[in-house]
Scaffold this active site. Structure first.
Site, PDB file in Angstrom:
ATOM      1  N   SER A  42       0.829  -1.206   0.000  1.00  0.00           N
ATOM      2  CA  SER A  42       0.000   0.000   0.000  1.00  0.00           C
ATOM      3  C   SER A  42       0.865   1.258   0.000  1.00  0.00           C
ATOM      4  CB  SER A  42      -0.930  -0.009   1.210  1.00  0.00           C
ATOM      5  OG  SER A  42      -0.190  -0.064   2.406  1.00  0.00           O
ATOM      6  N   CYS A  43       2.147   1.100   0.328  1.00  0.00           N
ATOM      7  CA  CYS A  43       3.071   2.240   0.298  1.00  0.00           C
ATOM      8  C   CYS A  43       3.291   2.708  -1.143  1.00  0.00           C
ATOM      9  CB  CYS A  43       4.428   1.845   0.879  1.00  0.00           C
ATOM     10  SG  CYS A  43       4.373   1.403   2.623  1.00  0.00           S
ATOM     11  N   ILE A  44       3.756   3.967  -1.266  1.00  0.00           N
ATOM     12  CA  ILE A  44       4.095   4.493  -2.587  1.00  0.00           C
ATOM     13  C   ILE A  44       5.577   4.840  -2.624  1.00  0.00           C
ATOM     14  CG2 ILE A  44       3.707   6.373  -4.245  1.00  0.00           C
ATOM     15  CD1 ILE A  44       1.071   5.329  -4.065  1.00  0.00           C
TER      16      ILE A  44
END
Lengths: 173, 218
Positions: A42-44
């Site tokens: 879910s991190c960018i």
């Protein structure tokens, strides 16, 4: 030279690939080096490159907004604080914001049912784009959303940027 | 959701004293003991477990500490812990071990349509059920010991890079701090070369509730 804004980890020994862990951001103009955010869910990962100054920068953003959190934490952790901090680190190495080529990857939804209604990945993607736009930066390429983890890599020498998904070849974006 | 009154204040994992870590290790031990018994009944082999480790880790170090590397390919079953001591539970296995446990559970039954990782539909639900049974047993033992009411969410299986799967939990933990309390137990089937790591990551509120019930509040 490589500068790192890290929550806690000491600088690793110099290696060809510089890992950018959860919540960290790194800027580098070291010849031959690569920056890598491994296993973005879910991190960018934000990859920024100044082709003239040959300065690369990468942030591994975990959350959309620093005002949501009860703890401040390092700037790389939140979209709204990571973008200005990354620009500042890159500027210190001679990069100019006007020349930056910016690419992003991540923002997936790793668990469909147990996660409830909060899709952090999608919210991260929206916030990262908003923070980049607020800094006057356009996103040149994006690999976001979906349900697969990604590894984002950026090479200092030529700005080549790749995304790798489990079980597939890495692709240039 | 809570059936009890608030049990003590939220506790930041970074502020834990040695006595509190010992108490948490003990509760991990009780939970994991019950979980090992349930797992051995399910697989029909004796299941061994490690002494639980209780670690306070910077968030960026958790994936590598659990799986060796952020991009290691793993299967992870995730459950949210709801109730008086909220938190997260993840059972993490290598893909090979997940395949081998799934195949032995199906015992020759048709595994169903296989996904990109070679896991059949039936095998995926069998693995989710393993996570469910381990977690339920773990939480029941915790409830008996502390009186806290704890419920698991339905299990969800993910197969991907460890960083991507654990990052899901760590992003939530990141809302309240930069370190995570990780109570980790390794399970091992004694007759088979397969093992998995069971992680319990309480939220600061959950941690406060558990410590208050154990009589070691901050």
């Amino acid at each position: 030279m490589t500068t790192r804004l890290a929550p806690s980890s000491p600088l690793g020994s110099p290696r060809a690939t510089i890992k950018v862990g959860l919540g960290q951001l790194v800027a580098s103009n070291e010849r031959g080096a690569g920056l890598a955010a491994l296993g973005l869910g879910s991190c960018i990962g934000i990859a920024a490159y100044d082709p003239e100054a040959r300065v690369a920068g990468m942030a591994h953003v975990m959350l959309p907004d620093s005002t949501l959190a009860s703890a401040p934490g390092p700037p790389g952790k939140y979209a709204d604080t990571a973008v200005p901090a990354l620009l500042e680190e890159m500027r210190r190495l001679g990069a100019s914001p006007g020349r930056l080529v910016v690419k992003i990857a991540g923002g997936a939804q790793m668990f469909a049912t147990a996660g409830g209604t909060l899709n952090i990945g999608a919210r991260n993607a929206v916030s990262v784009r908003a923070a980049l736009a607020a800094a006057g930066l356009r996103v040149r390429a994006a690999e976001t959303g979906g349900t697969s983890g990604r590894t984002l890599e950026l090479w200092v020498d030529d700005g080549r940027t790749t995304v790798r998904v489990v079980g597939r070849e890495s692709v240039e974006i | 959701m809570s059936t009890h009154e608030t049990d003590g204040p939220a506790v930041a994992p970074g502020a834990l004293a040695a006595l509190q870590l010992d108490a948490l290790r003990e509760i991990g031990n009780i939970g994991a003991g019950n979980a090992a018994t349930s797992l051995s009944q399910l697989v029909g082999h004796p299941v061994g477990m490690s002494v639980p480790s209780v670690r306070v880790l910077p968030l960026d170090q958790v994936p590598a500490a659990v799986a060796g590397s952020e991009d290691a390919l793993v299967a992870a079953i995730y459950l949210r812990v709801l109730g008086d001591a909220p938190g997260h539970i993840m059972f993490v296995l290598t893909l090979e071990d997940a395949r081998s446990i799934a195949a032995s559970l199906l015992g020759g039954m048709d595994p169903g349509t296989r996904d990109a990782f070679g896991l059949g539909e039936m095998e995926r639900s069998a693995l989710a059920e393993v996570g469910n049974i381990l977690t339920s047993a773990y939480l029941i033992a915790m409830t008996q010991f502390t009186g806290l009411s704890l419920e698991p969410s339905p299990p969800d299986l993910g197969v991907d890079m460890a960083g991507a799967l654990l990052g899901y939990v760590l992003s939530e933990v990141a809302l309240s701090g930069d370190v995570a309390l990780v109570i980790e137990t390794a399970f091992e089937e004694l007759d088979e070369p397969v093992s998995g790591d069971f992680l319990f990551i309480p939220t600061p509120a959950g941690l406060g509730a558990v410590l208050a019930r154990l009589g070691v509040p901050s």
